[in-house]
Structures are given as structure tokens and as C-alpha cells.
Design a protein around this motif. Structure first.
Motif, PDB file in Angstrom:
ATOM      1  N   TYR A  44     -66.338 -31.930  70.527  1.00  0.00           N
ATOM      2  CA  TYR A  44     -65.732 -30.609  70.614  1.00  0.00           C
ATOM      3  C   TYR A  44     -65.053 -30.218  69.309  1.00  0.00           C
ATOM      4  O   TYR A  44     -65.133 -29.067  68.866  1.00  0.00           O
ATOM      5  N   LYS A  45     -64.404 -31.157  68.656  1.00  0.00           N
ATOM      6  CA  LYS A  45     -63.729 -30.841  67.391  1.00  0.00           C
ATOM      7  C   LYS A  45     -64.726 -30.443  66.312  1.00  0.00           C
ATOM      8  O   LYS A  45     -64.437 -29.572  65.475  1.00  0.00           O
ATOM      9  N   ASP A  46     -65.929 -31.041  66.334  1.00  0.00           N
ATOM     10  CA  ASP A  46     -66.954 -30.663  65.366  1.00  0.00           C
ATOM     11  C   ASP A  46     -67.481 -29.258  65.657  1.00  0.00           C
ATOM     12  O   ASP A  46     -67.735 -28.471  64.734  1.00  0.00           O
ATOM     13  N   PHE A  47     -67.638 -28.941  66.955  1.00  0.00           N
ATOM     14  CA  PHE A  47     -68.064 -27.587  67.303  1.00  0.00           C
ATOM     15  C   PHE A  47     -67.037 -26.563  66.845  1.00  0.00           C
ATOM     16  O   PHE A  47     -67.402 -25.495  66.316  1.00  0.00           O
ATOM     17  N   LEU A  48     -65.738 -26.853  67.026  1.00  0.00           N
ATOM     18  CA  LEU A  48     -64.710 -25.906  66.619  1.00  0.00           C
ATOM     19  C   LEU A  48     -64.806 -25.596  65.134  1.00  0.00           C
ATOM     20  O   LEU A  48     -64.677 -24.437  64.716  1.00  0.00           O
ATOM     21  N   SER A  49     -65.054 -26.620  64.326  1.00  0.00           N
ATOM     22  CA  SER A  49     -65.169 -26.395  62.885  1.00  0.00           C
ATOM     23  C   SER A  49     -66.348 -25.494  62.566  1.00  0.00           C
ATOM     24  O   SER A  49     -66.240 -24.566  61.757  1.00  0.00           O
ATOM     25  N   VAL A  50     -67.502 -25.752  63.202  1.00  0.00           N
ATOM     26  CA  VAL A  50     -68.698 -24.941  62.963  1.00  0.00           C
ATOM     27  C   VAL A  50     -68.461 -23.503  63.409  1.00  0.00           C
ATOM     28  O   VAL A  50     -68.782 -22.551  62.687  1.00  0.00           O
TER      29      VAL A  50
END
Length: 293
Positions: free
Chosen positions: A270-276
Motif C-alpha cells: 500500500y505504501k508503494d501505491f501511495l507513492s505512485v
């Protein structure tokens, strides 16, 4: 059902008759249920059904010689070029063929446990896709007590990928599209993973803290004294070759639903999706607005 007879020469290749009689049967837009009692009177009769939805079911009671099912979805669904069917458990005594340019190709063979599989084929030619059910021989009058059938879905190329998905991680563009167009988008943790070598699939049990949307009720609220009131539980299918394993951390699960089952698409942390997503929103490249909390 209401039927009209029509002679149909030399086109069914899995029977030995020189001419067969088509009998057209009325159906609703999506589903058909009918009987094969007419075959007891004339073994040359082939029932024909026309269905006009992108998904539905066929249920053939007391199956006779053969059943022809023509799928005729409306024009708004014309880009759905893949057909998938999931046989009923009782189809083990029959076969399913696909019509291509006047020839029949075997799709579901007789025998085995076809209900544990999904069978798909391309249907992007000039003619409407047609399927044939052929009832296998049944001794001692057993044919009169059987029921055969299947569920069907017409899919676009992208949706079909949910059943035959690549195991490669999604790139940023694919991820941004997935959160907008997937049948389900949920945030949560991997609770458990089990594997089925016969189906060549893995079953991922997900404990979700947020269900953003889902097409059906694949994810349900989990009620227990120790569970959070926001807790959801659901199962997602993936190909065995993807080697899905339990992992720590929070994921964003996306994917497609087929025959009441969820199939894994993009599943970043989820944290990687937020960055994208935040980078895309800053650059105004996000495909849709996604709720952040």
C-alpha cells in the motif's frame, strides 16, 4: 419451451446423421433452462438457444442428442472478444464444442472433473460464438435423470487476463489503471495462502481493513469478539506459478471477478501505491480519483 423446427444439413460433425433438425427454443436474455425430451421422439433434433447477455447460465434437463447455444450480446458489448465457460459438476458425461468457420473444435472433453476448471476461447471472428453440448451415452435410461449445463461470461482481453494473468509486477501505468477499472479494490493483509496442484492455482485468504469497491460479495464483514468492526475477509485466486506467499505489511489488492471468484491482478504494497498515486496526481496523470485515508 416454444420451438420451431428447421432442417440443418451436414454441419454437426460429431454425429453420423446426414441431416439434423434444429429446434429453436425461447430463452430470456441471459439464462436458459430446458429439456431434451424432444430427442426421445426424434434423435435428429438439435435444440438451439440464443442468449443476449455478457454472462449467464445454461441448464439442460434430461439432455438428448445435442444443444446449440449462440451468444449474441448487444452492440455495447462488441469489444468482449473472449468467451469463458465454467461447466456444472454434472457435465462429466458430456462434451462441449466451439463452432469455427463451420467446423467444431473440442473445448471440454468428456470425463474428468470439468467443474474444477474454466475454459476460454477467442470469439473475435465475423460470426457470433456458438457452443455445442453433446450428451454422452447413458445406459439403463440414466440420461433421463441427468442435468447438464454451464455458466458463461463474455470478456474483453483485459478481463481475460485475470484468469491467465502474468506473474510480473504491474508497472505504474498498469497500477493506476487497475485501481480505476478492477472489479474489486481492497486494502489489507495476507492471512493465509493454500495451493491446489490439480487446478494449478493458489488461494489467498485476505484480511481487509478497507473495501473500496467490489462487483459482488466476494469480501464479507468478519464478525468476532476480537475483530475490528472494519474487518473484512475474502479469498483471491492466483496462478500457482506465481508462487504467492504470506508476507508482512499492508497490500492493495486489485483484480477481476469471474464466476463468483476473485482473481488477482495488481497487488502492490500500500505504501508503494501511495507513492505512485501521489506522483501521478501531482503531475495530473492519474486515471481517476482514489480515496486516500
Amino acid at each position: 419451451c416454444l420451438c420451431v423446427d428447421e432442417m440443418w444439413p451436414n454441419t454437426i460433425i460429431f454425429t453420423c446423421f446426414l441431416a439434423l433438425r434444429l429446434r429453436h427454443c425461447a430463452a430470456d436474455l441471459c439464462n436458459w433452462t430446458g429439456s431434451g425430451f424432444a430427442a426421445a421422439v426424434d434423435s435428429r433434433i438439435v435444440l438451439q438457444v440464443r442468449l443476449r447477455c455478457t454472462e449467464g447460465s445454461v441448464r439442460w434437463l434430461y439432455p438428448g442428442q445435442a444443444l446449440r447455444v449462440v451468444l449474441e450480446p448487444n452492440l455495447s458489448s462488441s469489444r468482449r472478444t473472449t468467451v469463458c465457460i465454467k461447466p456444472s459438476p454434472s457435465l462429466g458425461g458430456g462434451s462441449v464444442f466451439v463452432e469455427r468457420a463451420g467446423e467444431l473444435e473440442l473445448l471440454v472433453p468428456d470425463g474428468g472433473r470439468p467443474e474444477r476448471q474454466v475454459f476460454c476461447f477467442r470469439a473475435d471472428g465475423p460470426h457470433r460464438p456458438a457452443l455445442y453440448l453433446q450428451a454422452g451415452p447413458q445406459g439403463d435410461g440414466a440420461w433421463s435423470r441427468r442435468t447438464m449445463g454451464f455458466r458463461y461470461e463474455l470478456l474483453g482481453n483485459r478481463s481475460h487476463g485475470g484468469l491467465r494473468a502474468s506473474c510480473q509486477p504491474c508497472d505504474d501505468t498498469e497500477l493506476l489503471m487497475a485501481v480505476c477499472n478492477s472489479d474489486f479494490v481492497v486494502r489489507g493483509h495476507i492471512w493465509n495462502v493454500s495451493h491446489d496442484s490439480e487446478r494449478q492455482t493458489s488461494l489467498v485468504e485476505v484480511s481487509a481493513v478497507r473495501v473500496y469497491w467490489q462487483r459482488s460479495g466476494v469480501f464479507e464483514r468478519h464478525v468476532s469478539p476480537s475483530a475490528s468492526p472494519r474487518s473484512w475477509r475474502g479469498h483471491i485466486h492466483a496462478l500457482l506459478q506465481c508462487q504467492v506467499k504470506p508476507g508482512d505489511g499492508e497490500f492493495l489488492f486489485t483484480g477481476s471477478e469471474h464466476f463468483g471468484e476473485a482473481w488477482l491482478g495488481c497487488a502492490p504494497r500500500y505504501k508503494d501505491f501511495l507513492s505512485v498515486y501521489q506522483r501521478a496526481r501531482t503531475a495530473r496523470r492519474n486515471s481517476c480519483d482514489f480515496p486516500l485515508d
